[in-house]
Design an enzyme around this catalytic site. Structure first.
Site, PDB file in Angstrom:
ATOM      1  N   HIS A 312      31.134  -0.068  19.280  1.00 47.70           N
ATOM      2  CA  HIS A 312      29.785  -0.324  18.929  1.00 47.70           C
ATOM      3  C   HIS A 312      29.326   0.879  19.955  1.00 47.70           C
ATOM      4  CE1 HIS A 312      25.558  -1.459  18.568  1.00 47.70           C
ATOM      5  NE2 HIS A 312      26.028  -2.097  17.533  1.00 47.70           N
ATOM      6  N   ASP A 370      30.132  -7.767  12.818  1.00 44.74           N
ATOM      7  CA  ASP A 370      30.669  -7.752  11.412  1.00 44.74           C
ATOM      8  C   ASP A 370      32.192  -8.411  11.403  1.00 44.74           C
ATOM      9  OD1 ASP A 370      28.950  -6.600   9.887  1.00 44.74           O
ATOM     10  OD2 ASP A 370      29.326  -4.466  10.767  1.00 44.74           O
TER      11      ASP A 370
HETATM   12  N1  CMC Z   1      39.480   1.345  16.625  1.00 47.39           N
HETATM   13  C1  CMC Z   1      40.125   2.019  17.365  1.00 47.39           C
HETATM   14  N2  CMC Z   1      39.364   3.094  18.170  1.00 47.39           N
HETATM   15  C2  CMC Z   1      37.815   2.936  18.259  1.00 47.39           C
HETATM   16  C3  CMC Z   1      37.207   2.124  17.733  1.00 47.39           C
HETATM   17  C4  CMC Z   1      37.973   1.168  16.652  1.00 47.39           C
HETATM   18  N3  CMC Z   1      37.195   0.246  16.109  1.00 47.39           N
HETATM   19  N4  CMC Z   1      35.932   2.559  17.546  1.00 47.39           N
HETATM   20  C5  CMC Z   1      35.967   3.376  18.479  1.00 47.39           C
HETATM   21  N5  CMC Z   1      37.194   3.841  18.775  1.00 47.39           N
HETATM   22  C6  CMC Z   1      37.384   4.787  19.881  1.00 47.39           C
HETATM   23  C7  CMC Z   1      37.194   6.224  19.298  1.00 47.39           C
HETATM   24  O1  CMC Z   1      38.567   6.757  18.683  1.00 47.39           O
HETATM   25  C8  CMC Z   1      36.867   7.112  20.483  1.00 47.39           C
HETATM   26  O2  CMC Z   1      38.030   7.348  20.975  1.00 47.39           O
HETATM   27  P1  CMC Z   1      38.279   8.937  22.060  1.00 47.39           P
HETATM   28  O3  CMC Z   1      37.042   8.841  22.827  1.00 47.39           O
HETATM   29  O4  CMC Z   1      39.604   8.771  22.423  1.00 47.39           O
HETATM   30  O5  CMC Z   1      37.848  10.022  20.780  1.00 47.39           O
HETATM   31  C9  CMC Z   1      36.145   5.924  21.351  1.00 47.39           C
HETATM   32  O6  CMC Z   1      36.474   4.791  20.867  1.00 47.39           O
HETATM   33  C10 CMC Z   1      34.751   6.027  21.178  1.00 47.39           C
HETATM   34  O7  CMC Z   1      34.282   5.921  19.834  1.00 47.39           O
HETATM   35  P2  CMC Z   1      33.364   6.668  18.898  1.00 47.39           P
HETATM   36  O8  CMC Z   1      33.702   6.810  17.602  1.00 47.39           O
HETATM   37  O9  CMC Z   1      32.914   8.102  19.784  1.00 47.39           O
HETATM   38  O10 CMC Z   1      32.203   5.627  19.038  1.00 47.39           O
HETATM   39  P3  CMC Z   1      30.646   5.611  18.329  1.00 47.39           P
HETATM   40  O11 CMC Z   1      29.780   5.090  19.249  1.00 47.39           O
HETATM   41  O12 CMC Z   1      30.455   6.999  17.551  1.00 47.39           O
HETATM   42  O13 CMC Z   1      30.956   4.803  17.149  1.00 47.39           O
HETATM   43  C11 CMC Z   1      31.403   2.648  15.922  1.00 47.39           C
HETATM   44  C12 CMC Z   1      30.740   3.279  17.192  1.00 47.39           C
HETATM   45  C13 CMC Z   1      30.827   1.562  15.580  1.00 47.39           C
HETATM   46  C14 CMC Z   1      31.093   3.648  14.590  1.00 47.39           C
HETATM   47  C15 CMC Z   1      33.055   2.879  15.951  1.00 47.39           C
HETATM   48  O14 CMC Z   1      33.486   2.018  17.290  1.00 47.39           O
HETATM   49  C16 CMC Z   1      33.714   2.377  14.757  1.00 47.39           C
HETATM   50  O15 CMC Z   1      34.018   3.062  13.910  1.00 47.39           O
HETATM   51  N6  CMC Z   1      34.102   0.793  14.786  1.00 47.39           N
HETATM   52  C17 CMC Z   1      34.653   0.485  13.543  1.00 47.39           C
HETATM   53  C18 CMC Z   1      33.610   0.182  12.289  1.00 47.39           C
HETATM   54  C19 CMC Z   1      32.723  -1.131  12.841  1.00 47.39           C
HETATM   55  O16 CMC Z   1      33.299  -2.050  12.983  1.00 47.39           O
HETATM   56  N7  CMC Z   1      31.392  -0.933  12.645  1.00 47.39           N
HETATM   57  C20 CMC Z   1      30.502  -1.771  12.732  1.00 47.39           C
HETATM   58  C21 CMC Z   1      29.583  -1.468  13.825  1.00 47.39           C
HETATM   59  S1  CMC Z   1      28.435  -2.854  14.240  1.00 47.39           S
HETATM   60  C22 CMC Z   1      27.526  -3.311  12.995  1.00 47.39           C
HETATM   61  C23 CMC Z   1      26.508  -2.300  12.762  1.00 47.39           C
HETATM   62  O17 CMC Z   1      25.490  -2.191  13.295  1.00 47.39           O
HETATM   63  O18 CMC Z   1      26.583  -1.376  11.953  1.00 47.39           O
END
Ligand code: CMC
Length: 435
Positions: A312, A370
């Protein structure tokens, strides 16, 4: 609105020989922000912040998330208390009106919901003409914006009346629109809302009643749905809420703004994750993949695979909504005699493995809201492609409250960010014959 904009500190920015004093403000929970509203005017600079990771786009009185402590407040009330003691409509009232309703207010709000629950008969033609297997999120978004044609704002109404009418119509009709899109999908006749049923009961009945099969509403299913809607009801400046504010900032009406928010929610990185989680679990289960391999795949830098329902932008600890959802999901499945549901067992195993893995620990990746909700929706009989629709019904009061707040905020302007242009410098036009 609480725009307590007394600077508590100042930061100095020196650029190109010029020093700028930038005020630092503090929110009611102590979080600090640097006010850069004069930056471009004074220095010619703009900020670069992909994903708006460091950018506060507004001040807001509605909800608060402390991602380090795992705390969610709606109008100051803890989500855990609201989830335990409230009906969804009470929370909707709280978010939109700013206070918990008295018994009288609750009754009249419920009456308004009944009054507005039907949709214009002509709107049924839209549903009928959608192709087979149209995604219910596409249908929902289109239907919500279509409401603006069927229920235009009347010039005779005051601004407050206009908002009140639109708000109650939307909150009430969204259940009917969602259930009709499902009935269309499975080819069954539409079921009309009933004034005898409560908010969640009505939705369940419109979804599952059929002329050839009675649907007895299970109070525990209703309670679980009520809880999930509350858990989704608002969550400060998430992607879809920002879209709702952005569209509203152009002066677009509430229906149009919410319709855009529904589209933003649909994406798998946002609300669409609840569908993606079940698809991921089903895929693992059906292909017999090992939990270890799934975790390794999600960690690979060269792949786009992620552990869906994990991570998140704001939480660096366990999402309190996920904890409540997990508990409710277990209770519901136990009640429905599905304690040994293979997908729930797999989800728990995957969660435990991820939480023990150094990659997930170092990046503070925990289950989000989720992760478990889809398993519960599935047990209720809600099909996978309707999961995000349920999220949208839950998020609606938050979107409405945020849209109203944005519209009334005298400091807000049309949302119009800047960019850093990296394209070709100006060049002479090339005529067709010379291309
Ligand atoms: N599985 C594997 N690695 C992950 C995941 C995951 N679910 N989430 C984040 N990471 C890693 C990502 O690869 C990155 O690694 P690095 O720093 O080495 O590049 C690091 O953690 C930080 O991730 P980010 O993508 O920069 O973080 P963000 O804040 O931009 O993204 C997120 C947040 C929710 C989009 C992401 O965690 C994700 O894609 N999760 C899976 C999809 C998901 O479950 N979404 C629902 C969110 S909660 C409900 C809502 O409010 O929408």
């Amino acid at each position: 609105m609480n725009t307590n904009k007394n600077a508590v500190a100042a930061a100095q920015l020196t650029v190109g020989g010029k020093t700028l004093d930038l005020p630092v403000f503090e929110g009611t929970r102590g979080e600090r922000s640097l006010d850069i509203s004069v930056l471009r005017r004074e220095t010619g600079l703009v900020t670069y912040d992909p994903g708006l990771v460091n950018t506060g786009i507004c001040t807001s009185d509605i909800s608060f998330v402390d991602g380090e402590k795992g705390l969610v407040l709606h109008r100051g009330y803890n989500i855990e208390d609201l989830a335990e003691h409230c009906m969804f409509l009470e929370v909707a009232y709280l978010l939109i009106m700013g206070k918990l309703p008295t018994l009288e207010e609750q009754k009249s709000f419920t009456n308004l919901m009944n009054e507005h629950s039907m949709i214009h008969e002509d709107m049924q033609h839209f549903f009928r003409n959608y192709p087979e297997h149209a995604h219910p999120m596409a249908v929902l978004s289109a239907m919500v914006v279509s409401l603006s044609s069927f229920y235009p704002q009347l010039d005779t109404e005051s601004v407050t009346e206009r908002i009140d009418n639109t708000v109650t119509r939307l909150l009430s009709k969204i259940r009917t629109l969602a259930a009709f899109s499902y009935k269309k999908f499975i080819g069954e006749p539409f079921v009309y809302p009933s004034y005898k049923l409560r908010y969640c009961e009505n939705f369940l009945n419109m979804m599952f009643y059929s002329p050839v099969r009675d649907y007895i509403i299970d109070p525990l299913v209703e309670r679980a749905l009520n809880l999930f809607l509350i858990l989704h009801s608002d969550h400060e400046q998430n992607c879809s809420t920002t879209v709702v504010r952005t569209v509203g900032s152009s002066g677009a009406n509430l229906y149009a703004s919410i319709s855009a928010g529904i589209c933003a929610l649909w994406g798998p990185l946002h609300g669409g994750a609840n569908q993606a989680v079940i698809e991921m679990l089903q895929n693992i289960y059906e292909n017999g993949a090992s939990v270890k391999n799934v975790i390794e795949d999600a960690k690979r830098k060269d792949s786009k695979i992620r552990l869906m329902g994990f991570g998140h932008r704001v939480y660096k600890t366990y999402d309190p909504r996920a904890r409540l959802a997990k508990k409710a999901c277990r209770e519901l499945l136990g009640h429905l005699g599905m304690r040994k549901d293979p997908l729930l067992e797999l989800a728990v195993e995957l969660e435990e493995a991820a939480l023990q893995d150094s990659y997930f620990q170092e990046k503070n990746l925990y289950p989000n809201v989720d992760y478990y909700t889809g398993i519960a929706y599935r047990a209720m009989g809600i099909p996978t492609n309707m999961f995000t629709v349920v999220f949208a019904i839950g998020r609606l009061p938050g979107w409405i409250a945020q849209w109203i707040e944005n519209t009334r905020d005298m400091e807000q302007k049309i949302m119009r960010p800047r960019q850093i242009y990296t394209g070709s410098p100006q060049k002479p036009f090339v005529f067709t014959k010379d291309r």
